[in-house]
Design an enzyme around this catalytic site. Structure first.
Site, mmCIF file in Angstrom:
data_model
loop_
_atom_site.group_PDB
_atom_site.id
_atom_site.type_symbol
_atom_site.label_atom_id
_atom_site.label_comp_id
_atom_site.label_asym_id
_atom_site.label_seq_id
_atom_site.Cartn_x
_atom_site.Cartn_y
_atom_site.Cartn_z
ATOM 1 N N HIS A 87 3.009 3.328 -8.966
ATOM 2 C CA HIS A 87 2.905 1.905 -9.306
ATOM 3 C C HIS A 87 4.150 1.437 -10.059
ATOM 4 O O HIS A 87 4.652 0.332 -9.831
ATOM 5 C CB HIS A 87 1.662 1.661 -10.159
ATOM 6 C CG HIS A 87 0.371 1.992 -9.455
ATOM 7 N ND1 HIS A 87 0.081 1.534 -8.190
ATOM 8 C CD2 HIS A 87 -0.696 2.753 -9.835
ATOM 9 C CE1 HIS A 87 -1.104 1.973 -7.817
ATOM 10 N NE2 HIS A 87 -1.601 2.720 -8.799
ATOM 11 N N ARG B 293 0.165 7.654 -2.780
ATOM 12 C CA ARG B 293 0.663 8.706 -1.886
ATOM 13 C C ARG B 293 2.141 8.990 -2.134
ATOM 14 O O ARG B 293 2.594 10.133 -2.061
ATOM 15 C CB ARG B 293 0.426 8.294 -0.428
ATOM 16 C CG ARG B 293 -0.951 8.644 0.098
ATOM 17 C CD ARG B 293 -1.281 7.909 1.370
ATOM 18 N NE ARG B 293 -1.629 6.513 1.110
ATOM 19 C CZ ARG B 293 -1.885 5.638 2.057
ATOM 20 N NH1 ARG B 293 -1.800 5.992 3.330
ATOM 21 N NH2 ARG B 293 -2.214 4.398 1.759
ATOM 22 N N TRP B 294 2.887 7.942 -2.450
ATOM 23 C CA TRP B 294 4.307 8.110 -2.768
ATOM 24 C C TRP B 294 4.457 8.985 -4.007
ATOM 25 O O TRP B 294 5.277 9.905 -4.033
ATOM 26 C CB TRP B 294 4.938 6.739 -3.001
ATOM 27 C CG TRP B 294 6.414 6.742 -3.210
ATOM 28 C CD1 TRP B 294 7.385 6.620 -2.260
ATOM 29 C CD2 TRP B 294 7.102 6.856 -4.467
ATOM 30 N NE1 TRP B 294 8.635 6.645 -2.827
ATOM 31 C CE2 TRP B 294 8.484 6.792 -4.189
ATOM 32 C CE3 TRP B 294 6.691 6.999 -5.781
ATOM 33 C CZ2 TRP B 294 9.453 6.874 -5.185
ATOM 34 C CZ3 TRP B 294 7.648 7.092 -6.789
ATOM 35 C CH2 TRP B 294 9.011 7.024 -6.488
ATOM 36 N N ARG C 269 1.974 -4.928 6.188
ATOM 37 C CA ARG C 269 1.231 -3.880 5.484
ATOM 38 C C ARG C 269 2.029 -2.589 5.534
ATOM 39 O O ARG C 269 2.452 -2.152 6.603
ATOM 40 C CB ARG C 269 -0.146 -3.647 6.087
ATOM 41 C CG ARG C 269 -0.837 -2.474 5.381
ATOM 42 C CD ARG C 269 -2.309 -2.404 5.545
ATOM 43 N NE ARG C 269 -2.814 -1.426 4.577
ATOM 44 C CZ ARG C 269 -4.038 -1.433 4.089
ATOM 45 N NH1 ARG C 269 -4.895 -2.370 4.461
ATOM 46 N NH2 ARG C 269 -4.434 -0.529 3.223
ATOM 47 N N ASP D 244 0.831 -1.208 0.000
ATOM 48 C CA ASP D 244 0.000 0.000 0.000
ATOM 49 C C ASP D 244 0.868 1.262 0.000
ATOM 50 O O ASP D 244 1.961 1.267 0.566
ATOM 51 C CB ASP D 244 -0.908 -0.010 1.237
ATOM 52 C CG ASP D 244 -2.036 0.998 1.135
ATOM 53 O OD1 ASP D 244 -2.389 1.392 0.008
ATOM 54 O OD2 ASP D 244 -2.563 1.396 2.186
ATOM 55 N N GLY D 245 0.346 2.310 -0.632
ATOM 56 C CA GLY D 245 0.999 3.612 -0.566
ATOM 57 C C GLY D 245 1.591 4.109 -1.870
ATOM 58 O O GLY D 245 2.248 5.162 -1.892
ATOM 59 N N ARG E 18 -11.615 2.049 -9.428
ATOM 60 C CA ARG E 18 -10.747 3.216 -9.570
ATOM 61 C C ARG E 18 -10.944 3.838 -10.961
ATOM 62 O O ARG E 18 -11.536 3.226 -11.846
ATOM 63 C CB ARG E 18 -9.284 2.809 -9.377
ATOM 64 C CG ARG E 18 -8.950 2.445 -7.939
ATOM 65 C CD ARG E 18 -7.479 2.188 -7.749
ATOM 66 N NE ARG E 18 -7.163 1.948 -6.346
ATOM 67 C CZ ARG E 18 -5.935 1.777 -5.879
ATOM 68 N NH1 ARG E 18 -4.894 1.832 -6.698
ATOM 69 N NH2 ARG E 18 -5.736 1.564 -4.589
ATOM 70 N N GLU F 167 -12.031 -4.564 -5.424
ATOM 71 C CA GLU F 167 -12.468 -3.183 -5.248
ATOM 72 C C GLU F 167 -11.684 -2.205 -6.115
ATOM 73 O O GLU F 167 -12.175 -1.116 -6.438
ATOM 74 C CB GLU F 167 -12.337 -2.773 -3.774
ATOM 75 C CG GLU F 167 -13.318 -3.467 -2.826
ATOM 76 C CD GLU F 167 -12.864 -4.854 -2.388
ATOM 77 O OE1 GLU F 167 -13.622 -5.511 -1.671
ATOM 78 O OE2 GLU F 167 -11.749 -5.256 -2.766
ATOM 79 N N ASN F 168 -10.473 -2.585 -6.496
ATOM 80 C CA ASN F 168 -9.656 -1.688 -7.324
ATOM 81 C C ASN F 168 -10.241 -1.451 -8.713
ATOM 82 O O ASN F 168 -9.884 -0.475 -9.382
ATOM 83 C CB ASN F 168 -8.234 -2.242 -7.473
ATOM 84 C CG ASN F 168 -7.412 -2.145 -6.206
ATOM 85 O OD1 ASN F 168 -6.444 -2.886 -6.020
ATOM 86 N ND2 ASN F 168 -7.777 -1.242 -5.301
ATOM 87 N N TRP F 169 -11.145 -2.327 -9.148
ATOM 88 C CA TRP F 169 -11.785 -2.109 -10.453
ATOM 89 C C TRP F 169 -12.584 -0.813 -10.473
ATOM 90 O O TRP F 169 -12.876 -0.270 -11.548
ATOM 91 C CB TRP F 169 -12.713 -3.281 -10.801
ATOM 92 C CG TRP F 169 -12.018 -4.563 -11.118
ATOM 93 C CD1 TRP F 169 -12.059 -5.720 -10.406
ATOM 94 C CD2 TRP F 169 -11.180 -4.847 -12.261
ATOM 95 N NE1 TRP F 169 -11.300 -6.698 -11.005
ATOM 96 C CE2 TRP F 169 -10.754 -6.194 -12.143
ATOM 97 C CE3 TRP F 169 -10.755 -4.087 -13.349
ATOM 98 C CZ2 TRP F 169 -9.931 -6.797 -13.094
ATOM 99 C CZ3 TRP F 169 -9.925 -4.693 -14.295
ATOM 100 C CH2 TRP F 169 -9.519 -6.024 -14.159
#
Length: 247
Positions: A38, A25-26, A189, A21-22, A72, A68-70
């Site tokens: 990514h 934000r990165w 995580r 995760d992140g 986006r 759930e990413n679908w």
């Protein structure tokens, strides 16, 4: 003594799972688009896989893309799918060189055709590798997985091939996507979020959690070592008391 020397190779978890995760934000901190995060996460994946294999961890499961990413933005989903295709294509030779087997769990049928082709080809090429299993969770969620298992078990009961009274935890586990591997002993995580995000809901019942504020693109081998040292400092009681473990 460096971190690697602190890791007890005789007390390693057989299975480590990671919620990566992140990335977004990165990228935002760097002034870039989310896909920039990514793209830079690939180095973190490569180092984590290498470190896990070098230590002797048997299974490494990476939460790469949830159901759930679908939801986006479509441009981000498209970019992620393209990145997945190119990464699998580039890394297959490295996996084979390092004797690492690639597997995947999730609703693989929902992936674009190009993704499925690259994934299945890489899985076939690496199928006989034995050093470590790298398990990608793609279009995956824990609730989806449990629902699929319940449906399959219900069909057996309906066909009178299984009695409802015979259903046990073991039978349910055997119908999960991870039936061929042990439950994770350690979940890592990144990004500091305090949740498991619909990941391996059944399998994480007694998994040790290690949460770091580090954003995933910055994760390196030393950070895996830190997680393992933390894991090895804990007492795993599985509902018992300490005195029972020493008997």
């Amino acid at each position: 003594m460096d971190l690697l020397e602190k890791v007890d190779i005789n007390n390693l978890p057989k299975h480590v799972a990671v919620i990566m995760d992140g990335n977004g934000r990165w990228a935002k901190k760097k002034g870039g688009l989310r896909i920039f995060g990514h793209q830079n996460a690939i180095t973190a994946v490569r180092e984590t896989v290498e470190a896990a294999a070098e230590l002797g961890i048997q299974y490494l499961t990476l939460y790469a893309f949830s159901t759930e990413n679908w939801s986006r933005p479509q441009y981000e989903v498209n970019a992620l799918m393209q990145l997945l295709v190119s990464t699998i294509r580039k890394e297959t030779a490295t996996l084979t060189k390092n004797n690492i087997r690639l597997q995947a769990i999730g609703d693989i049928a929902s992936l674009p055709d190009a993704c499925r082709r690259e994934l299945f080809e890489a899985m076939e090429i690496t199928a006989s590798n034995t050093r470590m299993t790298l398990n990608l969770a793609l279009s995956y969620s824990g609730r989806w997985e449990i629902t699929q298992a319940v449906k399959q078990i219900a069909q057996l009961v309906e066909a009178q091939k299984l009695k409802a009274t015979d259903i046990t935890e073991t039978i349910i586990s055997n119908f999960l996507a991870t039936a061929n591997m042990p439950d994770p002993e350690l979940l890592i995580r990144t990004s500091g979020e305090q949740r498991i995000s619909n990941f391996l809901l059944w399998q994480l019942a007694y998994t040790e959690l290690y949460i770091t504020d580090l954003l995933w693109p910055d994760f390196r081998k030393k950070n895996l070592y830190e997680a393992l040292v933390s894991y090895q400092s804990r007492e795993r009681r599985f509902g018992k008391i300490s005195e029972q473990l020493t008997k």
